[in-house]
Design an enzyme around this catalytic site. Structure first.
Site, short mmCIF file in Angstrom:
data_model
loop_
_atom_site.label_atom_id
_atom_site.label_comp_id
_atom_site.label_asym_id
_atom_site.label_seq_id
_atom_site.Cartn_x
_atom_site.Cartn_y
_atom_site.Cartn_z
NE ARG A 269 -1.88 3.32 2.67
CZ ARG A 269 -1.27 4.47 2.92
NH1 ARG A 269 0.03 4.52 3.03
NH2 ARG A 269 -1.96 5.57 3.06
CG HIS B 86 4.05 7.21 -0.40
ND1 HIS B 86 3.58 8.48 -0.12
CD2 HIS B 86 3.70 6.44 0.66
CE1 HIS B 86 2.98 8.47 1.06
NE2 HIS B 86 3.03 7.25 1.55
#
Length: 121
Positions: free
Chosen positions: A76, A81
């Site tokens: 995740r 990011h």
């Protein structure tokens, strides 16, 4: 954390895993690479799974070590990011080789929790 809250996160995880299977059903890797909508849907579901995992208590995670909780949470973070871009070969490997087994594990955990609830009545 109350079992009810844990169960809500587990159902979120399970729903998103099943969505991933539905999104990619009968799809080849080449088709996946060409289908931006499916890529984005799968990525979003993986992000939601990771976020739900991050909300599970540590003692719960330790009780069920057969599930790669930390890997889900790390994935995740990488997706959110975009560390070094997204490697769709890795995503596809997760879809094909990890998610189906993880679904079975999460379903078993939910049954286990619901069984504990019935026994405490």
């Amino acid at each position: 954390m109350p079992k009810k809250d844990v169960r809500a996160f587990l159902y979120d995880i399970l729903e998103n895993m099943k969505d991933i299977i539905d999104f990619t059903n009968d799809m080849t890797f080449d088709e996946f690479l060409k289908d931006k909508k499916t890529q984005k849907a799968v990525i979003r579901s993986l992000e939601v799974i990771g976020e739900a995992v991050k909300n599970l208590p540590e003692d719960f995670i330790n009780k069920y070590p057969q599930v790669p909780w930390k890997g889900m949470a790390r994935l995740r973070d990488k997706l959110i990011h975009h560390y070094f871009g997204i490697n769709y070969e890795i995503i596809w490997d997760i879809v094909i080789n990890k998610v189906p087994n993880d679904i079975k594990e999460i379903e078993e955990i939910i049954k286990d929790i619901e069984g504990e609830d019935e026994n405490s009545i």
